[in-house]
Scaffold this motif. Structure first.
Motif, PDB file in Angstrom:
ATOM      1  N   LEU A  30       0.842  -1.191   0.000  1.00  0.00           N
ATOM      2  CA  LEU A  30       0.000   0.000   0.000  1.00  0.00           C
ATOM      3  C   LEU A  30       0.877   1.240   0.000  1.00  0.00           C
ATOM      4  CD1 LEU A  30      -2.682  -0.947   2.685  1.00  0.00           C
ATOM      5  CD2 LEU A  30      -2.908  -1.062   0.211  1.00  0.00           C
ATOM      6  N   GLY A  31       0.406   2.271  -0.698  1.00  0.00           N
ATOM      7  CA  GLY A  31       1.166   3.510  -0.728  1.00  0.00           C
ATOM      8  C   GLY A  31       0.492   4.559  -1.578  1.00  0.00           C
ATOM      9  N   HIS A  32       1.192   5.684  -1.738  1.00  0.00           N
ATOM     10  CA  HIS A  32       0.679   6.797  -2.537  1.00  0.00           C
ATOM     11  C   HIS A  32       1.596   6.991  -3.739  1.00  0.00           C
ATOM     12  CE1 HIS A  32      -2.272   8.180   0.496  1.00  0.00           C
ATOM     13  NE2 HIS A  32      -1.392   7.677   1.362  1.00  0.00           N
ATOM     14  N   LEU A  33       1.020   6.905  -4.926  1.00  0.00           N
ATOM     15  CA  LEU A  33       1.784   7.061  -6.160  1.00  0.00           C
ATOM     16  C   LEU A  33       1.852   8.529  -6.557  1.00  0.00           C
ATOM     17  CD1 LEU A  33       0.266   4.108  -8.199  1.00  0.00           C
ATOM     18  CD2 LEU A  33       2.458   4.140  -6.995  1.00  0.00           C
ATOM     19  N   ARG A  34       2.847   8.813  -7.394  1.00  0.00           N
ATOM     20  CA  ARG A  34       2.948  10.178  -7.905  1.00  0.00           C
ATOM     21  C   ARG A  34       1.771  10.527  -8.791  1.00  0.00           C
ATOM     22  NH1 ARG A  34       9.174  11.796  -9.565  1.00  0.00           N
ATOM     23  NH2 ARG A  34       9.831  12.396  -7.442  1.00  0.00           N
ATOM     24  N   SER A  35       1.207   9.538  -9.416  1.00  0.00           N
ATOM     25  CA  SER A  35       0.062   9.802 -10.288  1.00  0.00           C
ATOM     26  C   SER A  35      -1.209  10.093  -9.491  1.00  0.00           C
ATOM     27  CB  SER A  35      -0.178   8.599 -11.204  1.00  0.00           C
ATOM     28  OG  SER A  35      -0.416   7.428 -10.429  1.00  0.00           O
ATOM     29  N   ALA A  36      -1.299   9.668  -8.220  1.00  0.00           N
ATOM     30  CA  ALA A  36      -2.463   9.925  -7.358  1.00  0.00           C
ATOM     31  C   ALA A  36      -1.957  10.138  -5.935  1.00  0.00           C
ATOM     32  CB  ALA A  36      -3.444   8.757  -7.421  1.00  0.00           C
ATOM     33  N   PRO A  37      -1.375  11.303  -5.647  1.00  0.00           N
ATOM     34  CA  PRO A  37      -0.733  11.500  -4.334  1.00  0.00           C
ATOM     35  C   PRO A  37      -1.720  11.507  -3.161  1.00  0.00           C
ATOM     36  CG  PRO A  37      -0.786  13.547  -5.586  1.00  0.00           C
ATOM     37  CD  PRO A  37      -1.232  12.475  -6.522  1.00  0.00           C
ATOM     38  N   HIS A  38      -3.015  11.825  -3.389  1.00  0.00           N
ATOM     39  CA  HIS A  38      -3.981  11.883  -2.301  1.00  0.00           C
ATOM     40  C   HIS A  38      -4.826  10.617  -2.188  1.00  0.00           C
ATOM     41  CE1 HIS A  38      -2.856  15.993  -1.836  1.00  0.00           C
ATOM     42  NE2 HIS A  38      -3.342  16.352  -3.020  1.00  0.00           N
ATOM     43  N   ARG A  39      -4.499   9.643  -2.963  1.00  0.00           N
ATOM     44  CA  ARG A  39      -5.294   8.411  -2.996  1.00  0.00           C
ATOM     45  C   ARG A  39      -4.406   7.236  -2.645  1.00  0.00           C
ATOM     46  NH1 ARG A  39      -6.629   4.746  -7.410  1.00  0.00           N
ATOM     47  NH2 ARG A  39      -8.671   3.780  -7.069  1.00  0.00           N
ATOM     48  N   GLU A  40      -4.781   6.510  -1.628  1.00  0.00           N
ATOM     49  CA  GLU A  40      -4.013   5.325  -1.255  1.00  0.00           C
ATOM     50  C   GLU A  40      -4.332   4.206  -2.242  1.00  0.00           C
ATOM     51  OE1 GLU A  40      -2.965   3.450   2.994  1.00  0.00           O
ATOM     52  OE2 GLU A  40      -5.002   2.983   2.319  1.00  0.00           O
ATOM     53  N   THR A  41      -3.310   3.651  -2.818  1.00  0.00           N
ATOM     54  CA  THR A  41      -3.476   2.598  -3.810  1.00  0.00           C
ATOM     55  C   THR A  41      -2.809   1.321  -3.326  1.00  0.00           C
ATOM     56  OG1 THR A  41      -1.501   3.376  -4.973  1.00  0.00           O
ATOM     57  CG2 THR A  41      -3.628   4.177  -5.751  1.00  0.00           C
TER      58      THR A  41
END
Length: 934
Positions: free
Chosen positions: A206-217
Motif C-alpha cells: 500500500l502507498g501513494h503514487l505520484r500519479s495519485a498523491p492523495h489516494r491510497e493505492t
C-alpha cells in the motif's frame, strides 16, 4: 497442414541460429546440406543431397510437397508446419520457412529453414524484437533493475503509475521515482530474490503514487532473478499490478463485518451510536459525529424539535476523531468541557449528549427532511454556520452526511469527515456509508423501542413498589432496588413493609419469574394480595398458604387466548414473609421458594436463619412451615432476593423460571427429599421435645390451606406447641452453632426441612454485611454495591431492618376474671394508665372501647381474659379470650337493646380487627394520639 496453421506460423518469428538451413533447386531437390540439418534429421550429406523434398517428409506431408513449392513460387515464399521423417524413420514436427535464394546468372534456388517444434526446442525462443514488442505493449507494469537495484529497463505501462517515461527512470532507484511508497520494504524483497534466487509472487503493498498523491493505492508485485549464461545474477525482473479496487472491496467487506460484530451489542441508544463512530474511524473517516433527535434518546417517536426560525435541534450521541484530527496548523483548539475529552491515546470521545443545532437549509437539516444523503468536497469553516457543530479542526477536505433512517423514520444524521491530504469521498464511499448507517439505524431503533418499553415497565414497577417505607417504631428500615441490565429486561422483584396491629410489623421480599412489563404487572398483583392477607393478621405460614392458592387460581382462570397479562406469570414466584413483634422481640417467618434472611447481631456477627423452605407459589406440594426466634434489640434482618448473590450470567431470573416450570405437585417434595435433620442437630432439646415441636409446627402450617382462620371449630389453625417449648426452641436456635459453617450461629425453625444458601455465597454476603456504615441506608447501599454489578443480569431487592424494643413502661397488661363486675375495674385501670402516659384526652373513648371489648369477651367467650394497652405512634387496646370465633359488627334497629358494641368500637377507632392465636383470639382497636408532642 491447414491454412490456419500456416497463418499462425507465418506470424511467428524464430532465431536463424537455431534453425537448420538447406538449399533446394527449382524442382525441390536438396543441393546443399548443413551440419545443423544433419543433427536435426540424422541424414549425412551424401545421403541427403539429391533427395527431393517429399522424401524428407512423412507420407502424409509428402503428397503436399508439390503444392507447397508451387505456392512458394507464386507468393514469393511459404511458412508452415510440416512433419519431417528422420533417418531412423521417426516423425518430427518442424516449422518450415521457404524463401527464394537468387544467384547470379538467374539460377533459381530455395532456402529452406527447419526449426524443431518440440517443448524444449530452441527454435521457439523468441527474438529480441518479439520480446520487446510483447513486454513493451503489456498492460502490466514491468521493469528490470540491476544488482544495484537501479532501473535498466521498464515498459510504458509502468509510466501510468507516475515517475515519468522509461527513459527518465534509467539509472534511478525506486525511492527516486516513487517517494510515496515504502521503497525500503520493496527493495528488501528484491535483495532477497537476488540472494536466494527464489521468485516472490503476490507481494501486496500500500502507498501513494505520484500519479495519485492523495489516494491510497494497492499493488501486487512479483519478483524474479535474471541470470547470465554462467548462472550469475544480473538483476531482478518485476511486475506491478494495480489491485486498488480489489483491496478496497476487501476493506469494505472487512468494515461491514466489523460493524456487524461491534454495532448493536447492547440496547443502549448512546452506546450504539458511539459504536458506529468507533467502527468507522480511522479506517473510513477521520472524524464522525452521530446526532439523534432528542425524542429518540428518550425512547419516543422521532419528531424534529425547533421552529422555522430556530432550525433543527439534535443531541450528539456519538463522536469519534482520529488521533491526528486536531494536528493541522490552523486547527481550532478544543474548549474545556466541550464535545471532546482527550483520551490517553490522543483520540476524542463523547463525554455526554450535548445539544447541537443546524440552521434550516443546511445539509444536515435537508438530510433530516428529505431522508437523502449529501456529499460535499469541502466544509467551509467560517462561511457555513452549520459547520460550527462539527468537531473543531482546520477544516475538512470532504464531508459526507447520511441520515439515520430505520423503518421509514429518520432518527438523526451521521456526518463523516476526511481531512486535507486524503482522497475525498466518492460514490463507492457513499454506498458503503449508507450500508453502515442503515445497519446502525436498525440497532438504534431497536434500542429506542426497548428504552420506551423498559421505561414504561420501570415506571410501572416503581409505582408498584413502596415510594417510601411507612413510619413505625418496631424497626428502623431501609431498602434498595437495582433493576436488571437492558439486555435482560426488568424483573419482578419487590419488597414491602406493612404495619400490623399491636405495634408489630411485617417485612416482605419476593420475586416473580420472568422479565418485562408482564413480570412487573404480575408482581403488582402478588404484592397487593400479600398486603390484603397481611391485613387479616394471619400467621406467616397461613399468609403463604392463601397466597399459594390465589396464584394457582389466577393461573387456572387465565384465558390462553387473552392478550392481557398472563395470570400464570406469577406461578413459581418466591416470597419471604417475616413478622416482628417489638414488645418481646419475637420474630416469626416463613418462605415459599425464597432465600432465608441473614441476621446481623448487635455485636456485628452475621448468622443465617435455617428456615424451613416451602415450594414456590402456585406449584403446590408440602404445606408451609414457620420458624420462630427471639431477636436482641439492635439486630439487623437482611431480606433479599436471589439476584443479590447471582454470579455473572447465572441470573436469578432463569432460576425463578425454572422453579415455576419444573417444580409442580410432588416434584418439589422429591427435590427436597433428605434435607431434614437441621433442627435436630442445632437444638439441645430431647427427642420427645423435638417431636412435639415438629408436630406442633406441622399442625399449625398444615391447616393453613384447609380453610379460613375465622371458622370456628377447626383446631388445625392453632399451633400446638406450648409457650415454654416455643421459647426453648427459639433459645436453642439462637445458641446453636454449626462447625461446618465456620462457627456462625444458625437459626433453626420448628420444621425439619430447610433450604440454605451455598457456603461460598453465604461468605460473600457475610463479608458484605459485616462492614459497618454511618447509617442503615448507607449500609444497605454498600451491600448492593459490593455484591451486585451496576448492570446486573437479574434485578435485586434488599430490605434491611434494625429491630427495636418497646420500653416496658409503654405496655400495660392485666388479667381479668370472667365476671361482669370486672368491666368497671378494667375501665378504671385503663384510665389510670392513660393518666400516667399523659393521654387524658383519650380517656372517654378508651373507656368505651375497653368496656365494649371486655363485655363481649365475658359474654361470649370462655377461659382467661387479658387486657393490654400499647402506647406507640397510636394507642392500641387489645382484649384476649379463649374463643376461636370471630366477632362481626351488626347494624341494630332503633328498637334493639344490644348489638351496638362493635359498631361503637369501629366508629371510635381508626382501625380495629381480630388476630387469632393458638390459644384463642385477640380483638384490638387502634386510636390515633391527638397530642403531637406525646
Amino acid at each position: 497442414m491447414g491454412t490456419h496453421d500456416e497463418g499462425e506460423v507465418s506470424r511467428r518469428r524464430f532465431d536463424v541460429a537455431d534453425a537448420a538451413p538447406l538449399l533446394l533447386d527449382a524442382r525441390g531437390a536438396v543441393t546443399s546440406w548443413t551440419r545443423r540439418a544433419e543433427e536435426l534429421l540424422g541424414y549425412r550429406a551424401a545421403d541427403a543431397v539429391g533427395r527431393g523434398l517429399e522424401r524428407l517428409l512423412t507420407e502424409a506431408d509428402a503428397l503436399r510437397a508439390p503444392e507447397v513449392l508451387e505456392r512458394a513460387r507464386r507468393e514469393g515464399g511459404w511458412a508452415g508446419l510440416l512433419w519431417a521423417r528422420r533417418e531412423d524413420g521417426g516423425a518430427l514436427p518442424v516449422m518450415a520457412r521457404i524463401t527464394p535464394a537468387a544467384e547470379p546468372g538467374g539460377v533459381s534456388r530455395w532456402l529452406l529453414l527447419l526449426s524443431e517444434v518440440g517443448e524444449d526446442a530452441p527454435g521457439w525462443n523468441m527474438s529480441r524484437s518479439m520480446l520487446e514488442q510483447m513486454l513493451g505493449g503489456s498492460p502490466i507494469g514491468i521493469a528490470i533493475v540491476d544488482t544495484d537495484l537501479r532501473f535498466v529497463w521498464s515498459n510504458a505501462a509502468l509510466a501510468r503509475f507516475g515517475g515519468g517515461p522509461p527513459r527518465d527512470r534509467l539509472g534511478l532507484r525506486l525511492a527516486d521515482v516513487q517517494p510515496g511508497l515504502d521503497s525500503e520494504a520493496i527493495e528488501a524483497q528484491m535483495r532477497r530474490v537476488l540472494a536466494t534466487g527464489e521468485t516472490v509472487v503476490g507481494y501486496e503493498h500500500l502507498g501513494h503514487l505520484r500519479s495519485a498523491p492523495h489516494r491510497e493505492t494497492a499493488h501486487m508485485m512479483s519478483f524474479t532473478r535474471l541470470d547470465d549464461d554462467r548462472g550469475r545474477p544480473t538483476g531482478v525482473y518485476y511486475t506491478v499490478v494495480d489491485i486498488t479496487d480489489r483491496h478496497r472491496a476487501r476493506q469494505r467487506l472487512a468494515l461491514l463485518d466489523r460493524a456487524g460484530r461491534r454495532i448493536g451489542r447492547t440496547l443502549d441508544i448512546v452506546r450504539t451510536a458511539q459504536e458506529l463512530a468507533d467502527v468507522t474511524v480511522p479506517g473510513f473517516a477521520d472524524a464522525v459525529t452521530v446526532d439523534l433527535l432528542e425524542p429518540v434518546l428518550r425512547g419516543a417517536e422521532p419528531t424534529a424539535d425547533g421552529g422555522p426560525a430556530e432550525g433543527v435541534s439534535l443531541r450528539r450521541a456519538g463522536l469519534r476523531t482520529a488521533q491526528w484530527w486536531g494536528d493541522a496548523p490552523d486547527a481550532s483548539p478544543v474548549d474545556a468541557g466541550d464535545l471532546l475529552a482527550v483520551s490517553a491515546g490522543g483520540g476524542g470521545r463523547l463525554t455526554g449528549s450535548p445539544a447541537v443545532a443546524y440552521p434550516l437549509g443546511s445539509p444536515p437539516a435537508r438530510c433530516l427532511v428529505t431522508g437523502r444523503p449529501w456529499r460535499g468536497e469541502r466544509a467551509e469553516g467560517a462561511g457555513e454556520a452549520w459547520t460550527r457543530a462539527l468537531p473543531p479542526a482546520g477544516g475538512a477536505a470532504s464531508v459526507l452526511i447520511v441520515p439515520v433512517r430505520a423503518r421509514g423514520a429518520v432518527l438523526g444524521v451521521t456526518t463523516f469527515l476526511r481531512r486535507r491530504g486524503r482522497e475525498p469521498f466518492g460514490e463507492d464511499d457513499l454506498a458503503l456509508a449508507e450500508d453502515l448507517v442503515s445497519r446502525a439505524a436498525v440497532c438504534v431503533d431497536n434500542a429506542r423501542r426497548y428504552t420506551r418499553e423498559r421505561a414504561a415497565a420501570l415506571v410501572l414497577q416503581r409505582n408498584l413498589l413502596p415510594h417510601r417505607l411507612p413510619e413505625q417504631d418496631a424497626v428502623e428500615a431501609s431498602a434498595c432496588y437495582r433493576p436488571a441490565d437492558e439486555l435482560t429486561g426488568l424483573g419482578g422483584d419487590w419488597y414491602d413493609l406493612i404495619p400490623l396491629s399491636a405495634a408489630r410489623v411485617a417485612l416482605v421480599v419476593g420475586e416473580v419469574p420472568g422479565f418485562g412489563i408482564d413480570a412487573a404487572a404480575a408482581m403488582g398483583r402478588v404484592r397487593t394480595a400479600v398486603r390484603t392477607l397481611a391485613a387479616l393478621d394471619l400467621p406467616p405460614e397461613e399468609v403463604l398458604a392463601h397466597l399459594d392458592d390465589l396464584v394457582a387460581r389466577m393461573a387456572a382462570e387465565e384465558d390462553p387466548a387473552s392478550d392481557g397479562p398472563d395470570g400464570s406469570q406469577a406461578v413459581g414466584a418466591g416470597c419471604l414473609y417475616v413478622v416482628y413483634d417489638p414488645v418481646g422481640g419475637r420474630c416469626v417467618m416463613a418462605a415459599a421458594g425464597h432465600p432465608a434472611p441473614a441476621v446481623v447481631l448487635p455485636d456485628g456477627s452475621v448468622t443465617f436463619v435455617e428456615l424451613p423452605q416451602g415450594p414456590p407459589l402456585g406449584a403446590g406440594g408440602m404445606p408451609f412451615e414457620a420458624a420462630e426466634m427471639i431477636l436482641p434489640e439492635g439486630s439487623v434482618l437482611a431480606l433479599h432476593t436471589d439476584g443479590l448473590l447471582a454470579k455473572g450470567g447465572e441470573g436469578a431470573g432463569g432460576a425463578s423460571v425454572a422453579r415455576g416450570v419444573s417444580v409442580a405437585g410432588g416434584a418439589w417434595e422429591a427435590a427436597h427429599a433428605g434435607e431434614g435433620g437441621g433442627a435436630g442437630e442445632a437444638s439441645e432439646a430431647t427427642e420427645v421435645e423435638q417431636a412435639a415441636v415438629v408436630e406442633g409446627a406441622m399442625n399449625a402450617t398444615g391447616a393453613g390451606k384447609a380453610g379460613d382462620a375465622g371458622e370456628a371449630g377447626e383446631p388445625g389453625h392453632a399451633r400446638k406447641a406450648p409457650e415454654a417449648e416455643q421459647a426453648a426452641d427459639a433459645e436453642g436456635a439462637e445458641t446453636a452453632t454449626d462447625a461446618g459453617e465456620a462457627g456462625h450461629a444458625e437459626k433453626v425453625g420448628r420444621g425439619g426441612r430447610t433450604a440454605s444458601t451455598p457456603l461460598g455465597e453465604r461468605e460473600r454476603l457475610r463479608r458484605a454485611l459485616e462492614r459497618r456504615a454511618a447509617s442503615l441506608e448507607l449500609r444497605c447501599q454498600a451491600v448492593i454495591d459490593a455484591l451486585v454489578p451496576d448492570r446486573p443480569y437479574d434485578d435485586v431487592a434488599l430490605l434491611m431492618a434494625r429491630t427495636r424494643r418497646l420500653p416496658p413502661d409503654r405496655v400495660a397488661e392485666w388479667e381479668l376474671p370472667a365476671d361482669p363486675a370486672a368491666v368497671a375495674e378494667a375501665r378504671r385501670t385503663a384510665n389510670r394508665r392513660l393518666a400516667d402516659w399523659g393521654l387524658e384526652e383519650l380517656s372517654f373513648t378508651t373507656e368505651l372501647v375497653v368496656s365494649e371489648l371486655v363485655t363481649n369477651a365475658i359474654r361470649y367467650a370462655a377461659g382467661p381474659i387479658r387486657l393490654r394497652l400499647i402506647r406507640e405512634r397510636a394507642l392500641t387496646c387489645e382484649v384476649f379470650d379463649g374463643a376461636a370465633t370471630a366477632p362481626h359488627p351488626r347494624h341494630p334497629r332503633a328498637t334493639d337493646e344490644g348489638g351496638r358494641g362493635l359498631l361503637l368500637v369501629s366508629q371510635l377507632s381508626r382501625r380495629w380487627g381480630t388476630r387469632f392465636l393458638p390459644e384463642g383470639k385477640v380483638i384490638w382497636s387502634e386510636q390515633p394520639l391527638t397530642d403531637p408532642g406525646v
